[in-house]
Design an enzyme around this catalytic site. Structure first.
Site, PDB file in Angstrom:
ATOM      1  CE1 TYR A 146      -2.982  -3.073   0.238  1.00 19.63           C
ATOM      2  CE2 TYR A 146      -3.767  -2.554   2.188  1.00 19.63           C
ATOM      3  CZ  TYR A 146      -3.827  -3.095   1.373  1.00 19.63           C
ATOM      4  OH  TYR A 146      -4.635  -4.097   1.411  1.00 19.63           O
ATOM      5  CE  LYS A 195       1.005 -17.793  -2.006  1.00 17.86           C
ATOM      6  NZ  LYS A 195       0.119 -19.014  -1.856  1.00 17.86           N
ATOM      7  CG  ASP A 227      -2.198 -20.172   0.096  1.00 15.89           C
ATOM      8  OD1 ASP A 227      -1.492 -19.929   0.939  1.00 15.89           O
ATOM      9  OD2 ASP A 227      -1.934 -20.438  -0.626  1.00 15.89           O
ATOM     10  CG  ASP A 251      -6.724  -4.205   4.271  1.00 21.16           C
ATOM     11  OD1 ASP A 251      -7.740  -4.071   5.127  1.00 21.16           O
ATOM     12  OD2 ASP A 251      -6.875  -3.489   3.021  1.00 21.16           O
ATOM     13  CG  ASP A 255     -12.154  -6.124   6.869  1.00 22.06           C
ATOM     14  OD1 ASP A 255     -11.765  -5.704   7.748  1.00 22.06           O
ATOM     15  OD2 ASP A 255     -12.381  -5.588   5.876  1.00 22.06           O
TER      16      ASP A 255
END
Ligand code: NAD
Length: 360
Positions: A146, A195, A227, A251, A255
């Site tokens: 980001y 990852k 994942d 992020d 959520d």
């Protein structure tokens, strides 16, 4: 002991829920021998209405001089409020981005806790929700994808967009240290999510986290690919204690984790820098649709205040007492409208705050 707390009541339901968190902090102070001293500042729409901008330099100076900041929520109805006719840098949310940057808040903490009493709101199968879960998602907030360089170009008539994901070892180390420190106050387990089978930034992440782990021999460290983590959160959330991860993964996972609890009005959060300083706020927004009606659920803000006692002031016993009072009120069947179910007693925002304060 004086606790110097800057409060940002903010917009919408913000002033109503912050008033209840103050009530609870004052009661906890009487019981546990500290004195919360509150100084209010304006931010978001409330500041735009008075000063024309969402956050003044004076307000930042006040916040910086405090030991911690307690925030309600900011923003209004994004389709009807005049605040959203202003240029983006003058809108309410710009104040929040600015304060996070000015106070160098790089670590975001979002607990996802399933209360037995609210298990019916959990969208997972009963055999999974029955075990309950209490997860702390620890997300890096100021680096990664980001904040990397980005560009969109046209090459040979084809549009092409690039975003870059960069982390240096210092950025990883400081969030990893926070993660292990927080695990030491909990069940002493860190799941570092990356990852590393694909990304260089993740391979560095994993190495640095392992280096930091050497200083915390009591904490169990495991690594998990992002994942797999997304799957495990709905398959077996009880296995997690602290999930430590980078900005974008955090992020998405935070959520996901909060939605499996099913109750938006219950979710606290904290953003910390590398001192004891933190900004504490509910995960939800300013709920303009129910503002001024005294029906909002103040529990997310009250639990954020409990996080403040634990992480900024090391008042673990008082924090635990606030959390236990929330649980007691729920077990006695009191509910605000958003978490109401058959057979329970519906109470207002201010009644809920008082019920919790009385049980500390
Ligand atoms: P929201 O979280 O404010 O509301 C979503 C829904 O949940 C609404 O129906 C609302 O009534 C309900 N709700 C939220 N909190 C509640 C509570 N404590 N008790 C009972 N019900 C509650 O999200 P939104 O409607 O998308 O956003 C409204 C405004 O809040 C926007 O301006 C948005 O930008 C802002 N916002 C601010 C923050 C923040 O201050 N950090 C975070 C998210 C959204």
């Amino acid at each position: 002991m004086n606790l110097n707390i800057t409060c940002i009541p903010g917009d919408g339901i913000g002033p109503e829920i912050v008033a209840e968190a103050k009530k609870v902090l004052e009661r906890a102070g009487e019981k546990y021998g500290f004195h919360p001293a509150f100084t209010d500042i304006l931010m978001g729409g409330a500041s735009i209405d008075v000063h024309g901008i969402p956050l003044t330099e004076e307000a930042i100076t006040t916040a910086r001089a405090a030991d911690a900041v307690l925030m309600g929520s900011i923003g209004g109805d994004t389709t009807t409020s005049p605040w959203y006719k202003l240029p983006p840098e003058k809108r309410p949310e710009a104040g929040l981005l600015k304060i996070r940057k000015e106070l160098k808040l790089f670590a975001n903490l979002r607990p996802a806790l399933l209360y037995e009493e609210l298990a019916a709101a959990c969208p997972l199968k009963e055999e999974i929700s029955a075990a309950g879960f209490d997860i702390m998602i620890m997300r890096e907030l100021t680096g990664g994808l980001y904040f990397g360089e980005r560009k969109t170009v046209v090459e040979d008539g084809v549009r092409k967009a690039t975003d870059t994901l960069t982390y240096d070892e210092n950025e990883i180390r400081r969030i990893a240290i926070k993660g292990f420190e927080i695990a030491m106050k909990r069940k002493k387990k860190v799941t570092s999510v990356d990852k590393a089978n694909v990304l260089d930034s993740s391979r560095l992440w994993r190495k640095v986290v392992e280096e930091v782990a050497e200083s915390y021999p009591e904490v169990t460290l495991e690594h998990m690919l992002v994942d797999n983590c997304a799957m495990q959160l709905v398959k077996n959330p009880a296995q997690f204690d602290v999930i430590l991860t980078e900005n974008m993964f955090g992020d998405i996972l935070s959520d996901e984790a909060s939605m499996v609890t099913g109750s938006i009005g219950m979710l606290a959060s904290a953003s910390l820098n590398d001192t004891k300083f933190g900004l504490y706020e509910p995960s939800h927004g300013s709920a303009p649709d129910i503002a001024g009606k005294n029906i909002a659920n103040p529990i997310a803000t009250i639990l954020s205040a409990a996080m403040m006692l634990r992480f900024s002031f090391d008042l673990d016993e008082a924090a635990g007492a606030v959390e236990a009072a929330v649980k007691k009120v729920l077990s006695e069947g009191y509910r605000t409208g958003d978490i109401m179910s058959a057979g329970c007693k519906q109470v207002s925002c201010s009644e809920m705050g008082s019920l919790i304060a009385e049980r500390i």
